[in-house]
Design a protein around this motif. Structure first.
Motif, mmCIF file in Angstrom:
data_model
loop_
_atom_site.group_PDB
_atom_site.id
_atom_site.type_symbol
_atom_site.label_atom_id
_atom_site.label_comp_id
_atom_site.label_asym_id
_atom_site.label_seq_id
_atom_site.Cartn_x
_atom_site.Cartn_y
_atom_site.Cartn_z
ATOM 1 N N HIS A 120 0.853 -1.191 0.000
ATOM 2 C CA HIS A 120 0.000 0.000 0.000
ATOM 3 C C HIS A 120 0.891 1.244 0.000
ATOM 4 N N ARG A 140 -10.009 10.098 1.348
ATOM 5 C CA ARG A 140 -9.203 11.233 0.901
ATOM 6 C C ARG A 140 -7.892 11.369 1.670
ATOM 7 N N LYS A 187 -5.654 9.329 3.633
ATOM 8 C CA LYS A 187 -5.223 8.025 4.117
ATOM 9 C C LYS A 187 -4.206 8.152 5.253
ATOM 10 N N ARG A 229 0.158 13.859 0.311
ATOM 11 C CA ARG A 229 -0.468 13.245 -0.858
ATOM 12 C C ARG A 229 0.096 11.837 -1.036
ATOM 13 N N GLY A 289 -2.163 7.091 -5.908
ATOM 14 C CA GLY A 289 -3.451 6.434 -6.038
ATOM 15 C C GLY A 289 -3.415 5.052 -6.657
ATOM 16 N N HIS A 290 -2.244 4.432 -6.787
ATOM 17 C CA HIS A 290 -2.164 3.122 -7.404
ATOM 18 C C HIS A 290 -2.828 2.076 -6.516
ATOM 19 N N GLU A 291 -3.539 1.150 -7.130
ATOM 20 C CA GLU A 291 -4.226 0.096 -6.387
ATOM 21 C C GLU A 291 -3.194 -0.855 -5.779
#
Length: 345
Positions: free
Chosen positions: A129, A249, A251, A288, A291-293
């Motif tokens: 993650h 938004r 994390k 920031r 956003g990669h899965e």
């Protein structure tokens, strides 16, 4: 087009979680076979992935010379035997967490991978993650200062399992993160829990880890909770950080908070100088995060390992370390059951 399109894969277990792995490996690799015991699942997979051969025979998957890598999303009790069979058949293997349900089985899997010169990887998803990677960088760079302790909560109402308790179903996520962030194995593991709904299958478990460095960590997992929580807190001497996977938004939130030493006033003669601390309450920052899965990153890591021969981050030995902790926690749960059963009425 994926750089791993030439890796020929087989997906075994295409149901609840396997469907997500199937989607990613079909996108990233050359999916040759999909295997599942359910006729309904096989029919669905055949319609979605017409280029793949669909079967209910694991033996046919192992016998297929075109298949280089096998992805296992089967029930946890089957992981060890199925993975060893695939490794001995010359296949690289990705297996969902937990790697196995005992240290002996996990060691057997690692040994089979070593002897066959094949990649063995376990699906410790949250090690990939971007938020966890960001926290790891904060620890490594010293931004958090000295890490004191960490605690995690993985809570929800349902989904109950009958083949494993909440420890083995949920805690592998958090234990794998903690071992990755701390970069050490615990010297002491204690656990307590309770089976409220099914006999001897704990719905709620609390695990405490004590590390050689003096750090401690606490893991709380439950299928029986009013809140859906996926949260990790790491407390350092300089800063503290919270990873909330349920927040769409923010994390990660970094708290510039702590207790700073300050020079004490001179103590009266003959008395030790007091150690004084001043509270610091600074900014709260939400960096920031990419956003990669995480699942796509994890699947690509396995395929990269197959292509290069370099072990993935969550290789068999990483899985073995987590199983060692889980087994010790399970022993503590069993001891607690016996103590409770022996308590006077």
């Amino acid at each position: 087009m994926s750089e791993f399109r030439d890796v020929r894969t087989a997906m075994v277990g295409c149901g609840y979680w396997g469907a997500n792995l199937l989607r990613n490996f079909a996108s990233l690799s050359d999916l040759r076979v999909a295997c599942d015991l359910s006729p309904a699942v096989r029919a669905k997979v055949a319609a979605q992935y017409p280029g793949a051969r669909v079967t209910d025979s694991y033996e046919s998957v192992l016998a297929d010379p075109e298949v280089q890598a096998v992805v296992l999303a089967t029930p946890a009790p089957a992981h060890a035997d199925m993975a060893v069979q695939a490794l001995e058949a010359g296949k690289h293997v990705f297996v969902e967490k937990p790697l196995a349900l005992s240290v002996a089985d996990a060691e057997r899997m690692v040994r089979a991978a070593d002897e066959g010169g094949r990649i063995l990887m376990v699906g410790h998803l949250l090690e990939y993650h971007p938020a966890v990677e960001h926290i790891k960088e904060m620890i490594t760079s010293g931004e958090l200062g000295d890490v004191y302790y960490a605690y995690s909560q993985r809570l929800n109402l349902g989904k109950l399992r009958s083949d494993e308790n909440a420890l083995w179903s949920l805690a592998p996520h958090d234990i794998s993160i903690l071992l990755y962030l701390m970069d050490e194995e615990p010297e002491e593991v204690t656990a307590s829990g309770q089976a409220f709904l099914q006999s001897d299958i704990e719905d709620v478990v609390f695990v405490t880890l004590r590390f050689p460095s003096g750090r401690i960590a606490h893991v709380h997992v439950s299928w029986l909770d009013p809140h859906k929580e996926r949260r990790l807190t790491v407390v350092g001497s300089r800063k503290m950080v919270v990873f909330n996977d349920m927040d769409p938004r923010e994390k990660v939130r970094v708290f510039d908070k702590g207790l700073d030493r300050r020079a004490p006033a001179p103590a009266p003669a003959g008395l030790p100088e007091p150690v004084l601390f001043a509270p610091r309450d600074g900014d709260i920052v939400s960096p920031r995060i990419g956003g990669h899965e995480p699942l796509a990153i994890e699947c690509a890591e396995f395929l990269r390992a197959v292509v290069t021969g370099n072990p993935p981050r969550s290789d068999g030995r990483d899985g073995l370390r987590v199983v060692r902790v889980l087994e010790r926690a399970q022993e503590a749960l069993a001891a607690g059951r016996l103590a409770y059963a022996g308590a006077p009425a």
